[in-house]
Scaffold this motif. Structure first.
Motif, PDB file in Angstrom:
ATOM      1  N   UNK A 189      10.007  19.883   7.211  1.00 48.92           N
ATOM      2  CA  UNK A 189      11.324  19.413   6.767  1.00 48.92           C
ATOM      3  C   UNK A 189      12.308  19.319   7.931  1.00 48.92           C
ATOM      4  N   UNK A 190      13.323  18.488   7.729  1.00 50.96           N
ATOM      5  CA  UNK A 190      14.366  18.253   8.727  1.00 50.96           C
ATOM      6  C   UNK A 190      13.813  17.621   9.989  1.00 50.96           C
ATOM      7  N   UNK A 191      12.942  16.643   9.805  1.00 51.03           N
ATOM      8  CA  UNK A 191      12.375  15.870  10.904  1.00 51.03           C
ATOM      9  C   UNK A 191      13.046  14.504  10.980  1.00 51.03           C
ATOM     10  N   UNK A 192      12.958  13.902  12.136  1.00 49.95           N
ATOM     11  CA  UNK A 192      13.445  12.532  12.315  1.00 49.95           C
ATOM     12  C   UNK A 192      12.280  11.563  12.150  1.00 49.95           C
ATOM     13  N   UNK A 193      12.607  10.290  12.006  1.00 50.38           N
ATOM     14  CA  UNK A 193      11.573   9.258  11.911  1.00 50.38           C
ATOM     15  C   UNK A 193      10.686   9.288  13.154  1.00 50.38           C
ATOM     16  N   UNK A 194      11.284   9.445  14.316  1.00 58.55           N
ATOM     17  CA  UNK A 194      10.512   9.485  15.563  1.00 58.55           C
ATOM     18  C   UNK A 194       9.561  10.664  15.615  1.00 58.55           C
ATOM     19  N   UNK A 195      10.013  11.816  15.149  1.00 63.32           N
ATOM     20  CA  UNK A 195       9.144  12.992  15.128  1.00 63.32           C
ATOM     21  C   UNK A 195       7.979  12.801  14.165  1.00 63.32           C
ATOM     22  N   UNK A 196       8.259  12.207  13.018  1.00 66.50           N
ATOM     23  CA  UNK A 196       7.201  11.941  12.035  1.00 66.50           C
ATOM     24  C   UNK A 196       6.196  10.951  12.617  1.00 66.50           C
ATOM     25  N   UNK A 197       6.694   9.919  13.272  1.00 62.50           N
ATOM     26  CA  UNK A 197       5.810   8.920  13.883  1.00 62.50           C
ATOM     27  C   UNK A 197       4.908   9.568  14.936  1.00 62.50           C
ATOM     28  N   UNK A 198       5.465  10.460  15.724  1.00 64.14           N
ATOM     29  CA  UNK A 198       4.666  11.126  16.761  1.00 64.14           C
ATOM     30  C   UNK A 198       3.575  11.998  16.142  1.00 64.14           C
ATOM     31  N   UNK A 199       3.921  12.740  15.105  1.00 63.02           N
ATOM     32  CA  UNK A 199       2.929  13.633  14.475  1.00 63.02           C
ATOM     33  C   UNK A 199       1.854  12.868  13.724  1.00 63.02           C
ATOM     34  N   UNK A 200       2.248  11.802  13.017  1.00 61.27           N
ATOM     35  CA  UNK A 200       1.293  11.076  12.177  1.00 61.27           C
ATOM     36  C   UNK A 200       0.550   9.989  12.935  1.00 61.27           C
ATOM     37  N   UNK A 201       1.076   9.631  14.095  1.00 62.14           N
ATOM     38  CA  UNK A 201       0.519   8.536  14.904  1.00 62.14           C
ATOM     39  C   UNK A 201       0.634   7.186  14.206  1.00 62.14           C
ATOM     40  N   UNK A 258       9.732   2.204   7.206  1.00 61.54           N
ATOM     41  CA  UNK A 258       9.551   1.528   5.913  1.00 61.54           C
ATOM     42  C   UNK A 258       9.133   2.524   4.842  1.00 61.54           C
ATOM     43  N   UNK A 259       8.245   3.453   5.190  1.00 59.60           N
ATOM     44  CA  UNK A 259       7.811   4.467   4.230  1.00 59.60           C
ATOM     45  C   UNK A 259       8.979   5.368   3.830  1.00 59.60           C
ATOM     46  N   UNK A 260       9.790   5.754   4.790  1.00 65.89           N
ATOM     47  CA  UNK A 260      10.965   6.587   4.500  1.00 65.89           C
ATOM     48  C   UNK A 260      11.923   5.839   3.580  1.00 65.89           C
ATOM     49  N   UNK A 261      12.115   4.551   3.824  1.00 67.19           N
ATOM     50  CA  UNK A 261      13.001   3.757   2.960  1.00 67.19           C
ATOM     51  C   UNK A 261      12.484   3.762   1.525  1.00 67.19           C
ATOM     52  N   UNK A 262      11.180   3.590   1.345  1.00 62.32           N
ATOM     53  CA  UNK A 262      10.596   3.621  -0.006  1.00 62.32           C
ATOM     54  C   UNK A 262      10.754   4.994  -0.645  1.00 62.32           C
ATOM     55  N   UNK A 263      10.528   6.045   0.134  1.00 56.43           N
ATOM     56  CA  UNK A 263      10.637   7.406  -0.392  1.00 56.43           C
ATOM     57  C   UNK A 263      12.078   7.753  -0.752  1.00 56.43           C
ATOM     58  N   UNK A 282       0.790  -1.214   0.000  1.00 58.09           N
ATOM     59  CA  UNK A 282       0.000   0.000   0.000  1.00 58.09           C
ATOM     60  C   UNK A 282       0.823   1.266   0.000  1.00 58.09           C
ATOM     61  N   UNK A 283       0.189   2.322  -0.445  1.00 57.05           N
ATOM     62  CA  UNK A 283       0.838   3.621  -0.528  1.00 57.05           C
ATOM     63  C   UNK A 283       0.380   4.573   0.565  1.00 57.05           C
ATOM     64  N   UNK A 284      -0.619   4.183   1.351  1.00 59.13           N
ATOM     65  CA  UNK A 284      -1.192   5.092   2.340  1.00 59.13           C
ATOM     66  C   UNK A 284      -0.175   5.665   3.301  1.00 59.13           C
ATOM     67  N   UNK A 285       0.582   4.815   3.961  1.00 63.77           N
ATOM     68  CA  UNK A 285       1.573   5.298   4.925  1.00 63.77           C
ATOM     69  C   UNK A 285       2.641   6.130   4.240  1.00 63.77           C
ATOM     70  N   UNK A 286       3.026   5.734   3.035  1.00 63.93           N
ATOM     71  CA  UNK A 286       4.048   6.473   2.289  1.00 63.93           C
ATOM     72  C   UNK A 286       3.566   7.900   2.023  1.00 63.93           C
ATOM     73  N   UNK A 287       2.322   8.057   1.610  1.00 61.59           N
ATOM     74  CA  UNK A 287       1.790   9.381   1.311  1.00 61.59           C
ATOM     75  C   UNK A 287       1.623  10.224   2.578  1.00 61.59           C
ATOM     76  N   UNK A 288       1.216   9.588   3.671  1.00 57.47           N
ATOM     77  CA  UNK A 288       1.090  10.311   4.944  1.00 57.47           C
ATOM     78  C   UNK A 288       2.457  10.813   5.386  1.00 57.47           C
ATOM     79  N   UNK A 289       3.470   9.951   5.283  1.00 60.31           N
ATOM     80  CA  UNK A 289       4.826  10.334   5.680  1.00 60.31           C
ATOM     81  C   UNK A 289       5.355  11.436   4.768  1.00 60.31           C
ATOM     82  N   UNK A 290       5.142  11.294   3.462  1.00 61.67           N
ATOM     83  CA  UNK A 290       5.614  12.325   2.536  1.00 61.67           C
ATOM     84  C   UNK A 290       4.948  13.668   2.834  1.00 61.67           C
TER      85      UNK A 290
END
Length: 144
Positions: free
Chosen positions: A43-55, A63-68, A28-36
């Motif tokens: 910009x200039x966020x860490x994976x942990x910060x993105x996870x906290x904001x997006x839940x 995994x989404x960051x790796x794909x992006x 799926x692309x859902x998580x990838x699009x949310x992360x993007x």
């Protein structure tokens, strides 16, 4: 329309959007699009910060960051203030994947959802969605 109906409409539109994206054969692309979207907004966020904001779970964000990154849509750099942290931001160049996504249309997926192949009806709905997107001030940058 009430909040529940709007929520369900949003979910339906998300599903149509996912079906309209070119297939990359990796789930799926859902998580990838949310992360993007989050990287574009912060910009200039860490994976942990993105996870906290997006839940989203940190593993899903990773995994989404790796794909992006593989697609060339996101770049990473070491945080100069803390070399243990990796900062993520949208890539400045247009990758082949971004070009492929930007070239795709929603017409076929929307036609399937509407149960029609009437190009005039599909075009009218596309125009209504474009107008709503503009009216809501959604950013015009297309992810990839």
């Amino acid at each position: 329309m009430n909040g529940v109906q709007l929520f369900l409409l949003g979910r339906t539109l998300m599903k149509i959007g996912e079906q309209a994206l070119p297939d990359v054969g990796r789930g799926g692309n859902g998580a990838v699009l949310v992360v993007l979207a989050d990287v574009l907004d912060s910009p200039d966020s860490t994976v942990g910060e993105i996870a906290a904001r997006t839940r989203l779970p940190q593993s899903a964000v990773s995994m989404a960051v790796a794909r992006l990154r593989e697609a060339g849509s996101v770049v990473a750099r070491t945080d100069p203030r803390d070399r243990r942290r990796t900062l993520l931001r949208h890539a400045n160049h247009l990758s082949d994947r971004v070009g492929e996504v930007r070239a795709s249309t929603i017409d076929d997926a929307l036609g399937r959802a509407l149960g029609t192949d009437d190009t005039d009806e599909i075009r009218d709905v596309v125009h209504a969605l474009e107008a709503m997107s503009q009216r809501l001030g959604l950013r015009s940058a297309q992810p990839g």
